[in-house]
Write a protein that holds these residues in place. Structure first.
Motif, PDB file in Angstrom:
ATOM      1  N   ALA A  15       0.826  -1.208   0.000  1.00 34.67           N
ATOM      2  CA  ALA A  15       0.000   0.000   0.000  1.00 34.67           C
ATOM      3  C   ALA A  15       0.859   1.257   0.000  1.00 34.67           C
ATOM      4  CB  ALA A  15      -0.933  -0.016   1.210  1.00 34.67           C
ATOM      5  N   ARG A  16       2.008   1.207   0.678  1.00 34.88           N
ATOM      6  CA  ARG A  16       2.863   2.407   0.719  1.00 34.88           C
ATOM      7  C   ARG A  16       3.380   2.759  -0.676  1.00 34.88           C
ATOM      8  NH1 ARG A  16       5.792  -1.740   2.969  1.00 34.88           N
ATOM      9  NH2 ARG A  16       7.752  -2.291   1.911  1.00 34.88           N
ATOM     10  N   ASP A  17       3.646   1.732  -1.506  1.00 35.60           N
ATOM     11  CA  ASP A  17       4.092   1.995  -2.872  1.00 35.60           C
ATOM     12  C   ASP A  17       2.983   2.624  -3.697  1.00 35.60           C
ATOM     13  OD1 ASP A  17       6.501   0.893  -2.183  1.00 35.60           O
ATOM     14  OD2 ASP A  17       6.178  -1.010  -3.216  1.00 35.60           O
ATOM     15  N   LEU A  18       1.759   2.142  -3.513  1.00 33.74           N
ATOM     16  CA  LEU A  18       0.628   2.709  -4.233  1.00 33.74           C
ATOM     17  C   LEU A  18       0.352   4.140  -3.772  1.00 33.74           C
ATOM     18  CD1 LEU A  18      -1.719  -0.385  -4.238  1.00 33.74           C
ATOM     19  CD2 LEU A  18      -0.740   0.713  -6.256  1.00 33.74           C
ATOM     20  N   ALA A  19       0.489   4.383  -2.480  1.00 39.87           N
ATOM     21  CA  ALA A  19       0.286   5.732  -1.967  1.00 39.87           C
ATOM     22  C   ALA A  19       1.304   6.688  -2.563  1.00 39.87           C
ATOM     23  CB  ALA A  19       0.372   5.733  -0.436  1.00 39.87           C
ATOM     24  N   GLU A  20       2.556   6.247  -2.646  1.00 41.06           N
ATOM     25  CA  GLU A  20       3.596   7.097  -3.220  1.00 41.06           C
ATOM     26  C   GLU A  20       3.389   7.283  -4.718  1.00 41.06           C
ATOM     27  OE1 GLU A  20       7.201   9.398  -3.447  1.00 41.06           O
ATOM     28  OE2 GLU A  20       5.594   9.033  -2.005  1.00 41.06           O
ATOM     29  N   ARG A 127     -16.847   4.880 -24.478  1.00 36.02           N
ATOM     30  CA  ARG A 127     -15.477   5.323 -24.192  1.00 36.02           C
ATOM     31  C   ARG A 127     -14.687   4.172 -23.590  1.00 36.02           C
ATOM     32  NH1 ARG A 127     -13.074   9.775 -26.487  1.00 36.02           N
ATOM     33  NH2 ARG A 127     -11.405  10.556 -25.131  1.00 36.02           N
ATOM     34  N   THR A 128     -13.991   3.433 -24.423  1.00 38.65           N
ATOM     35  CA  THR A 128     -13.271   2.243 -23.954  1.00 38.65           C
ATOM     36  C   THR A 128     -12.108   2.583 -23.025  1.00 38.65           C
ATOM     37  OG1 THR A 128     -11.904   2.283 -25.953  1.00 38.65           O
ATOM     38  CG2 THR A 128     -13.886   0.908 -26.001  1.00 38.65           C
ATOM     39  N   SER A 129     -11.668   3.813 -23.052  1.00 41.91           N
ATOM     40  CA  SER A 129     -10.553   4.228 -22.196  1.00 41.91           C
ATOM     41  C   SER A 129     -10.995   4.559 -20.773  1.00 41.91           C
ATOM     42  CB  SER A 129      -9.864   5.460 -22.805  1.00 41.91           C
ATOM     43  OG  SER A 129     -10.822   6.473 -23.051  1.00 41.91           O
ATOM     44  N   LEU A 130     -12.309   4.637 -20.536  1.00 43.96           N
ATOM     45  CA  LEU A 130     -12.822   5.016 -19.219  1.00 43.96           C
ATOM     46  C   LEU A 130     -12.617   3.876 -18.223  1.00 43.96           C
ATOM     47  CD1 LEU A 130     -14.347   7.058 -17.442  1.00 43.96           C
ATOM     48  CD2 LEU A 130     -16.487   6.025 -18.251  1.00 43.96           C
ATOM     49  N   GLN A 131     -11.821   4.131 -17.206  1.00 45.44           N
ATOM     50  CA  GLN A 131     -11.498   3.113 -16.209  1.00 45.44           C
ATOM     51  C   GLN A 131     -12.494   3.077 -15.052  1.00 45.44           C
ATOM     52  OE1 GLN A 131      -8.630   1.114 -16.925  1.00 45.44           O
ATOM     53  NE2 GLN A 131      -8.948   2.289 -18.804  1.00 45.44           N
ATOM     54  N   ARG A 132     -12.922   4.251 -14.617  1.00 43.54           N
ATOM     55  CA  ARG A 132     -13.867   4.316 -13.500  1.00 43.54           C
ATOM     56  C   ARG A 132     -14.460   5.714 -13.422  1.00 43.54           C
ATOM     57  NH1 ARG A 132     -11.726   2.159  -7.905  1.00 43.54           N
ATOM     58  NH2 ARG A 132     -12.042   0.212  -9.026  1.00 43.54           N
ATOM     59  N   VAL A 133     -15.710   5.768 -12.977  1.00 43.20           N
ATOM     60  CA  VAL A 133     -16.356   7.043 -12.655  1.00 43.20           C
ATOM     61  C   VAL A 133     -16.370   7.175 -11.135  1.00 43.20           C
ATOM     62  CG1 VAL A 133     -18.441   8.433 -12.800  1.00 43.20           C
ATOM     63  CG2 VAL A 133     -17.828   6.933 -14.710  1.00 43.20           C
ATOM     64  N   TYR A 134     -15.913   8.300 -10.649  1.00 41.02           N
ATOM     65  CA  TYR A 134     -16.027   8.614  -9.228  1.00 41.02           C
ATOM     66  C   TYR A 134     -17.284   9.460  -9.052  1.00 41.02           C
ATOM     67  CZ  TYR A 134     -11.414   6.660  -8.502  1.00 41.02           C
ATOM     68  OH  TYR A 134     -10.352   5.788  -8.440  1.00 41.02           O
ATOM     69  N   VAL A 215      -6.742   5.792  -7.407  1.00 40.26           N
ATOM     70  CA  VAL A 215      -6.501   5.916  -8.842  1.00 40.26           C
ATOM     71  C   VAL A 215      -5.236   5.166  -9.240  1.00 40.26           C
ATOM     72  CG1 VAL A 215      -6.055   7.536 -10.726  1.00 40.26           C
ATOM     73  CG2 VAL A 215      -7.708   8.127  -8.944  1.00 40.26           C
ATOM     74  N   ALA A 216      -4.178   5.284  -8.424  1.00 37.73           N
ATOM     75  CA  ALA A 216      -2.937   4.579  -8.727  1.00 37.73           C
ATOM     76  C   ALA A 216      -3.154   3.072  -8.739  1.00 37.73           C
ATOM     77  CB  ALA A 216      -1.856   4.953  -7.706  1.00 37.73           C
TER      78      ALA A 216
END
Length: 229
Positions: A15-20, A127-134, A215-216
């Motif tokens: 998780a620390r790597d993802l946070a960074e 939109r195939t590039s759309l990963q997620r809607v927040y 997002v990361a």
């Protein structure tokens, strides 16, 4: 409130790597590059995208500004209904951030609301590039009928979305965990909804690191982000 997805699984990066990685990603230059009022003029697909949706004046622009560490990247207005197109921002060549028109503003004409609905539905489906809607929801008030209608539209379009509670600083500290829990319980009825909720405040910065990490993680899972940016 921390997002439970921050806990790494057996094969996940720590998780620390993802946070960074999230911190570094959102420290990059972020520039507006396109606005679209119809599907015909959407910019070409060049990189992964995330989108921010929510009721008018829920705090979309404030959250985008907080995540990117800027004050005026996305225009903040106290007048509902100011975002009237899909606004595209390029985050360091790694990611597009899309600010969607706010919904539920009664002063907007029915014709304009219908036009926005067609634009958003077409964007979500094609939109195939759309990963997620927040999907942003005011933590003080919880879901409104228009939010449930929007989530049903996301479900129909099979568009993955995650609920983000905004203005968390306006909720008493003793009530925040319960507000998150009741929001997550309501998501069980929506097949396209991500199960965890992030509580944020653009005023205090609460939840902003968790948003960046979310997002990361999303991009890393899809092979679209190296942890060392």
């Amino acid at each position: 409130m921390s997002d439970p997805e921050g806990a790494a699984g057996p094969g996940d990066p720590p998780a620390r790597d993802l946070a960074e990685a999230g911190r570094l990603l959102f420290a990059r230059e972020c520039l507006f590059f396109a606005g679209a009022t119809s599907v015909e003029i959407l910019p070409p697909i060049t990189r992964p995208e995330i989108a921010f949706a929510g009721r008018s004046n829920v705090g979309k622009s404030s959250l985008v500004n907080a995540m990117t560490g800027r004050k005026t990247l996305a225009r903040v207005s106290h007048t509902p209904g100011r975002t009237q197109q899909l606004n595209f921002f390029d985050l360091g060549g790694h990611l597009n951030i899309v600010d969607m028109p706010g919904y539920g503003y009664a002063a907007v004409s029915k014709t304009k609301i219908a036009e926005w609905g067609v634009l958003i539905e077409s964007y979500l489906r094609g939109r195939t590039s759309l990963q997620r809607v927040y999907l942003l929801v005011d933590a003080r008030h919880g879901f409104k009928e228009v939010d449930h209608a929007q989530m049903t539209a996301f479900d129909r379009a099979a568009a993955s979305y995650q609920v983000v509670l905004t203005k968390g600083d306006a909720v008493k500290a003793a009530d925040r965990a319960a507000r998150v829990a009741e929001t997550e319980a309501a998501l069980a009825k929506h097949p396209a909804a991500y199960p965890q909720v992030i509580l944020t405040s653009s005023e205090t910065g609460a939840g902003i690191p968790e948003m960046r990490e979310s997002v990361a993680r999303l991009l890393a899972e899809r092979g679209a982000l190296a942890l060392k940016l």
